[in-house]
Motif scaffolding. Structure first.
Motif, PDB file in Angstrom:
ATOM      1  N   LEU A 262       0.821  -1.208   0.000  1.00 38.84           N
ATOM      2  CA  LEU A 262       0.000   0.000   0.000  1.00 38.84           C
ATOM      3  C   LEU A 262       0.857   1.262   0.000  1.00 38.84           C
ATOM      4  CD1 LEU A 262      -2.820  -1.054   2.495  1.00 38.84           C
ATOM      5  CD2 LEU A 262      -2.977  -0.884   0.013  1.00 38.84           C
ATOM      6  N   ALA A 263       2.029   1.195   0.668  1.00 35.17           N
ATOM      7  CA  ALA A 263       2.921   2.353   0.701  1.00 35.17           C
ATOM      8  C   ALA A 263       3.439   2.699  -0.692  1.00 35.17           C
ATOM      9  CB  ALA A 263       4.092   2.090   1.645  1.00 35.17           C
ATOM     10  N   ALA A 264       3.509   1.663  -1.544  1.00 34.61           N
ATOM     11  CA  ALA A 264       3.943   1.899  -2.930  1.00 34.61           C
ATOM     12  C   ALA A 264       2.870   2.622  -3.738  1.00 34.61           C
ATOM     13  CB  ALA A 264       4.300   0.571  -3.591  1.00 34.61           C
ATOM     14  N   GLN A 265       1.661   2.731  -3.188  1.00 36.66           N
ATOM     15  CA  GLN A 265       0.568   3.417  -3.867  1.00 36.66           C
ATOM     16  C   GLN A 265       0.267   4.788  -3.258  1.00 36.66           C
ATOM     17  OE1 GLN A 265      -2.907   0.760  -4.479  1.00 36.66           O
ATOM     18  NE2 GLN A 265      -1.663  -0.835  -3.541  1.00 36.66           N
ATOM     19  N   CYS A 266       1.032   5.165  -2.254  1.00 31.70           N
ATOM     20  CA  CYS A 266       0.759   6.403  -1.526  1.00 31.70           C
ATOM     21  C   CYS A 266       1.812   7.466  -1.868  1.00 31.70           C
ATOM     22  CB  CYS A 266       0.766   6.152  -0.017  1.00 31.70           C
ATOM     23  SG  CYS A 266      -0.550   5.053   0.541  1.00 31.70           S
ATOM     24  N   TYR A 267       1.371   8.554  -2.500  1.00 29.19           N
ATOM     25  CA  TYR A 267       2.256   9.667  -2.852  1.00 29.19           C
ATOM     26  C   TYR A 267       2.033  10.771  -1.822  1.00 29.19           C
ATOM     27  CZ  TYR A 267       4.981  12.659  -5.940  1.00 29.19           C
ATOM     28  OH  TYR A 267       5.962  13.459  -6.471  1.00 29.19           O
ATOM     29  N   VAL A 268       2.986  10.910  -0.913  1.00 32.26           N
ATOM     30  CA  VAL A 268       2.815  11.803   0.233  1.00 32.26           C
ATOM     31  C   VAL A 268       4.065  12.674   0.379  1.00 32.26           C
ATOM     32  CG1 VAL A 268       2.383  11.952   2.714  1.00 32.26           C
ATOM     33  CG2 VAL A 268       1.400  10.064   1.391  1.00 32.26           C
ATOM     34  N   GLY A 269       3.856  13.976   0.546  1.00 25.42           N
ATOM     35  CA  GLY A 269       4.987  14.877   0.775  1.00 25.42           C
ATOM     36  C   GLY A 269       5.964  14.942  -0.381  1.00 25.42           C
ATOM     37  N   GLY A 270       5.479  14.742  -1.586  1.00 25.38           N
ATOM     38  CA  GLY A 270       6.328  14.887  -2.758  1.00 25.38           C
ATOM     39  C   GLY A 270       7.041  13.639  -3.215  1.00 25.38           C
ATOM     40  N   SER A 271       6.775  12.485  -2.585  1.00 23.38           N
ATOM     41  CA  SER A 271       7.402  11.236  -3.030  1.00 23.38           C
ATOM     42  C   SER A 271       6.543  10.054  -2.600  1.00 23.38           C
ATOM     43  CB  SER A 271       8.812  11.101  -2.452  1.00 23.38           C
ATOM     44  OG  SER A 271       8.752  10.988  -1.031  1.00 23.38           O
ATOM     45  N   TRP A 272       6.832   8.890  -3.185  1.00 19.11           N
ATOM     46  CA  TRP A 272       6.106   7.680  -2.785  1.00 19.11           C
ATOM     47  C   TRP A 272       6.524   7.304  -1.371  1.00 19.11           C
ATOM     48  CZ3 TRP A 272       2.136   6.528  -5.633  1.00 19.11           C
ATOM     49  CH2 TRP A 272       2.135   6.857  -6.990  1.00 19.11           C
ATOM     50  N   LEU A 273       5.543   6.943  -0.561  1.00 17.01           N
ATOM     51  CA  LEU A 273       5.812   6.621   0.846  1.00 17.01           C
ATOM     52  C   LEU A 273       6.828   5.497   0.980  1.00 17.01           C
ATOM     53  CD1 LEU A 273       5.143   7.161   3.815  1.00 17.01           C
ATOM     54  CD2 LEU A 273       3.199   5.596   3.588  1.00 17.01           C
ATOM     55  N   ILE A 274       6.772   4.490   0.104  1.00 16.44           N
ATOM     56  CA  ILE A 274       7.671   3.343   0.191  1.00 16.44           C
ATOM     57  C   ILE A 274       9.141   3.760   0.063  1.00 16.44           C
ATOM     58  CG2 ILE A 274       7.599   2.829  -2.279  1.00 16.44           C
ATOM     59  CD1 ILE A 274       7.648   0.248   0.582  1.00 16.44           C
ATOM     60  N   ASP A 275       9.399   4.927  -0.568  1.00 17.32           N
ATOM     61  CA  ASP A 275      10.773   5.385  -0.790  1.00 17.32           C
ATOM     62  C   ASP A 275      11.263   6.326   0.299  1.00 17.32           C
ATOM     63  OD1 ASP A 275      10.932   3.987  -3.216  1.00 17.32           O
ATOM     64  OD2 ASP A 275       9.969   5.651  -4.299  1.00 17.32           O
ATOM     65  N   GLN A 276      10.413   6.677   1.248  1.00 19.36           N
ATOM     66  CA  GLN A 276      10.803   7.653   2.267  1.00 19.36           C
ATOM     67  C   GLN A 276      11.590   6.986   3.393  1.00 19.36           C
ATOM     68  OE1 GLN A 276       7.384   9.937   3.505  1.00 19.36           O
ATOM     69  NE2 GLN A 276       6.811  10.434   1.388  1.00 19.36           N
ATOM     70  N   THR A 277      12.688   7.617   3.780  1.00 20.37           N
ATOM     71  CA  THR A 277      13.607   7.032   4.762  1.00 20.37           C
ATOM     72  C   THR A 277      12.918   6.723   6.088  1.00 20.37           C
ATOM     73  OG1 THR A 277      15.492   8.200   3.773  1.00 20.37           O
ATOM     74  CG2 THR A 277      15.762   7.400   6.024  1.00 20.37           C
ATOM     75  N   ALA A 278      12.109   7.652   6.564  1.00 20.32           N
ATOM     76  CA  ALA A 278      11.456   7.440   7.870  1.00 20.32           C
ATOM     77  C   ALA A 278      10.568   6.210   7.840  1.00 20.32           C
ATOM     78  CB  ALA A 278      10.645   8.678   8.249  1.00 20.32           C
ATOM     79  N   PHE A 279       9.828   6.035   6.745  1.00 10.36           N
ATOM     80  CA  PHE A 279       8.962   4.859   6.643  1.00 10.36           C
ATOM     81  C   PHE A 279       9.793   3.587   6.562  1.00 10.36           C
ATOM     82  CE2 PHE A 279       6.760   1.694   4.023  1.00 10.36           C
ATOM     83  CZ  PHE A 279       5.613   1.496   4.787  1.00 10.36           C
ATOM     84  N   ARG A 280      10.840   3.583   5.768  1.00 11.35           N
ATOM     85  CA  ARG A 280      11.661   2.388   5.607  1.00 11.35           C
ATOM     86  C   ARG A 280      12.332   2.002   6.925  1.00 11.35           C
ATOM     87  NH1 ARG A 280      12.558   1.333   0.071  1.00 11.35           N
ATOM     88  NH2 ARG A 280      14.526   0.258   0.489  1.00 11.35           N
ATOM     89  N   GLU A 281      12.756   2.993   7.699  1.00 13.79           N
ATOM     90  CA  GLU A 281      13.358   2.693   9.009  1.00 13.79           C
ATOM     91  C   GLU A 281      12.338   2.078   9.961  1.00 13.79           C
ATOM     92  OE1 GLU A 281      14.946   6.435  10.228  1.00 13.79           O
ATOM     93  OE2 GLU A 281      16.872   6.140   9.182  1.00 13.79           O
ATOM     94  N   LYS A 282      11.109   2.579   9.884  1.00 14.58           N
ATOM     95  CA  LYS A 282      10.052   2.029  10.741  1.00 14.58           C
ATOM     96  C   LYS A 282       9.763   0.568  10.383  1.00 14.58           C
ATOM     97  CE  LYS A 282       6.771   4.870  11.639  1.00 14.58           C
ATOM     98  NZ  LYS A 282       5.538   5.716  11.549  1.00 14.58           N
ATOM     99  N   VAL A 283       9.691   0.285   9.084  1.00 12.22           N
ATOM    100  CA  VAL A 283       9.461  -1.097   8.639  1.00 12.22           C
ATOM    101  C   VAL A 283      10.612  -1.993   9.069  1.00 12.22           C
ATOM    102  CG1 VAL A 283       9.252  -2.598   6.630  1.00 12.22           C
ATOM    103  CG2 VAL A 283       8.011  -0.428   6.699  1.00 12.22           C
ATOM    104  N   VAL A 337       0.055   3.973   7.127  1.00 12.37           N
ATOM    105  CA  VAL A 337       0.067   4.018   5.671  1.00 12.37           C
ATOM    106  C   VAL A 337      -1.270   4.526   5.141  1.00 12.37           C
ATOM    107  CG1 VAL A 337       0.202   2.634   3.559  1.00 12.37           C
ATOM    108  CG2 VAL A 337       1.798   2.200   5.440  1.00 12.37           C
ATOM    109  N   ILE A 338      -2.338   3.986   5.658  1.00 11.90           N
ATOM    110  CA  ILE A 338      -3.676   4.340   5.171  1.00 11.90           C
ATOM    111  C   ILE A 338      -4.072   5.737   5.612  1.00 11.90           C
ATOM    112  CG2 ILE A 338      -6.116   3.711   5.221  1.00 11.90           C
ATOM    113  CD1 ILE A 338      -4.384   1.780   3.684  1.00 11.90           C
ATOM    114  N   GLY A 339      -3.719   6.089   6.861  1.00 10.71           N
ATOM    115  CA  GLY A 339      -4.064   7.405   7.379  1.00 10.71           C
ATOM    116  C   GLY A 339      -5.562   7.613   7.452  1.00 10.71           C
ATOM    117  N   PRO A 340      -6.036   8.812   7.154  1.00  8.89           N
ATOM    118  CA  PRO A 340      -7.467   9.118   7.294  1.00  8.89           C
ATOM    119  C   PRO A 340      -8.342   8.331   6.319  1.00  8.89           C
ATOM    120  CG  PRO A 340      -6.334  10.900   6.167  1.00  8.89           C
ATOM    121  CD  PRO A 340      -5.269   9.982   6.692  1.00  8.89           C
ATOM    122  N   TYR A 341      -7.720   7.679   5.317  1.00 14.47           N
ATOM    123  CA  TYR A 341      -8.511   6.941   4.344  1.00 14.47           C
ATOM    124  C   TYR A 341      -9.049   5.625   4.909  1.00 14.47           C
ATOM    125  CZ  TYR A 341      -7.109  10.388   0.990  1.00 14.47           C
ATOM    126  OH  TYR A 341      -6.934  11.575   0.344  1.00 14.47           O
TER     127      TYR A 341
END
Length: 398
Positions: A262-283, A337-341
């Motif tokens: 799902l993170a690969a489908q989320c474009y947040v803050g100017g980039s795909w969530l799956i590529d963001q360092t903070a998210f990857r560290e959390k995973v 990942v889903i957030g308010p959705y």
């Protein structure tokens, strides 16, 4: 983990995969993948498939598969990964082993074949108002009257009681001794007069648990498991089995993978969530913890294959404690990942902002119930505080 298994064990794994592919109905698998509930009839059909070679963990003489602990581990891993994970109440996993270990021949002949064939749905009557983690404080009374016990009291958080044919209960049969020494283990027909079920609506909107009330419920004395006032011993045996299977490695792996997808489908803050360092560290942090608990579980499985006395491994408390915490972390990750959705009013509306979460509404809404239900993981099967006490005594010698 393939390198950990011998050739015959890898062959066994392939046989399990084939069994699932050939026998689990497509619609059942689809519902499990999508997180939808199965009907009682669908679960019964699925359980008969899973029991086709015998009940995992049971001895052959009682309808079990007669597998080694390692084979049982492989089977459960494949069932979770397929997925085909389902339970027809707590017959096979909890009360069955108590009956074939401590029960009478009459009880074994009457109940075990019906559990193997998924004919009787069993629920667990342990927790009460004021007696959850402190289980020995139960107040439900059973007084012998001729060839029956008369039961009065209340159970709560009773999972699946609305579907159940039978309930296995801890009841107080002696009030003049230490509280752990006055408890007995009874098998009670859910259709007995005086027994009433009241569903409890959970925060995720489901009705999985119930209150069960007993008013002058008459239970034949032949339904007493083992000896009177020895129920605490049987309950500890049962809970040891339950905690050993509570690491939840398979479902948590699936949840983390789903969050990645799902993170690969989320474009947040100017980039795909799956590529963001903070998210990857959390995973990565969750996956490191999960790998550690998986290795711990494999060690426990290996030790179980060498235990000859049938005693319970206190490692079950380690698996329950850490496994439930990791399960909650994975559920929170999915919600992040889903957030308010994950809310109905958001997931039903198209996204037109720069930040887009391109997930299907149904997939989004499933995250919230998963998260809410996971909050109970550190409570059921013995709270985290109880597990820490067991670990302190049995493993650390404190």
């Amino acid at each position: 983990m393939d390198l950990a298994f011998m050739e015959e064990e890898r062959t066994f794994r392939d046989e399990v995969r084939q069994l699932l592919r050939d026998n689990i109905p497509l619609e059942t698998r689809r519902k499990l993948v999508e997180g939808r509930q199965l009907s009682k009839a669908e679960i019964a059909v699925g359980m008969r498939v899973l029991h086709k070679r015998g009940v995992p963990g049971w001895p052959k003489e009682y309808g079990g598969a007669g597998w080694s602990p390692i084979q049982q581990y492989i089977f459960e891993e494949e069932v979770q990964a397929f997925p085909a994970q389902m339970t027809f109440g707590f017959g096979a996993s909890l009360v069955g082993p108590v009956i074939y270990t401590f029960g009478s021949e009459i009880q074994k002949n009457r109940f075990l074949p019906r559990i193997v064939n998924a004919e009787d749905w069993w629920c667990q009557g342990f927790s009460e108002p004021g007696a959850g983690s402190d289980l020995a404080s139960i107040k439900t009374r059973a007084v012998q009257d001729g060839d029956h016990y008369v039961v009065n009291g209340q159970k709560t958080w009773t999972t699946g009681a609305q579907h159940a044919d039978w309930i296995f209960c801890l009841v107080r049969t002696n009030t003049s001794v230490k509280k752990q020494e006055g408890i007995s283990f009874l098998l009670i027909d859910m259709n007995t007069p005086g027994l009433v079920i009241r569903p409890v609506k959970l925060i995720d909107g489901s009705y999985e648990v119930n209150e069960v009330f007993f008013t002058d419920v008459r239970v034949p004395v032949v339904n007493l498991v083992g000896e009177e006032n020895k129920g605490w011993t049987y309950a500890k045996f049962l809970l040891g089995n339950e905690r050993f299977g509570d690491a939840g490695v398979g479902p948590t792996k699936e949840r983390i993978q789903r969050a990645k997808d799902l993170a690969a489908q989320c474009y947040v803050g100017g980039s795909w969530l799956i590529d963001q360092t903070a998210f990857r560290e959390k995973v990565a942090a969750i996956e490191v913890e999960l790998k550690a608990i998986e290795i711990t579980q494999l060690r426990a499985v290996f030790n179980a294959s060498r235990r000859q006395d049938g005693s319970q491994d206190p490692a079950g408390s380690v698996l329950k404690l850490k496994g439930s915490e990791i399960e909650q972390a994975a559920a929170l990750l999915l919600m992040d990942v889903i957030g308010p959705y994950s809310l109905r009013e958001y997931s039903e509306q198209p996204t037109d902002s720069a930040d887009q979460r391109l997930v299907r509404p149904d997939g989004a809404r499933l995250a919230a119930p998963i998260y809410f239900f996971s909050r109970a993981a550190t409570i059921y099967s013995g709270s985290s505080e109880i597990q820490k006490n067991i670990i302190a005594r049995a493993i650390l010698g404190l």
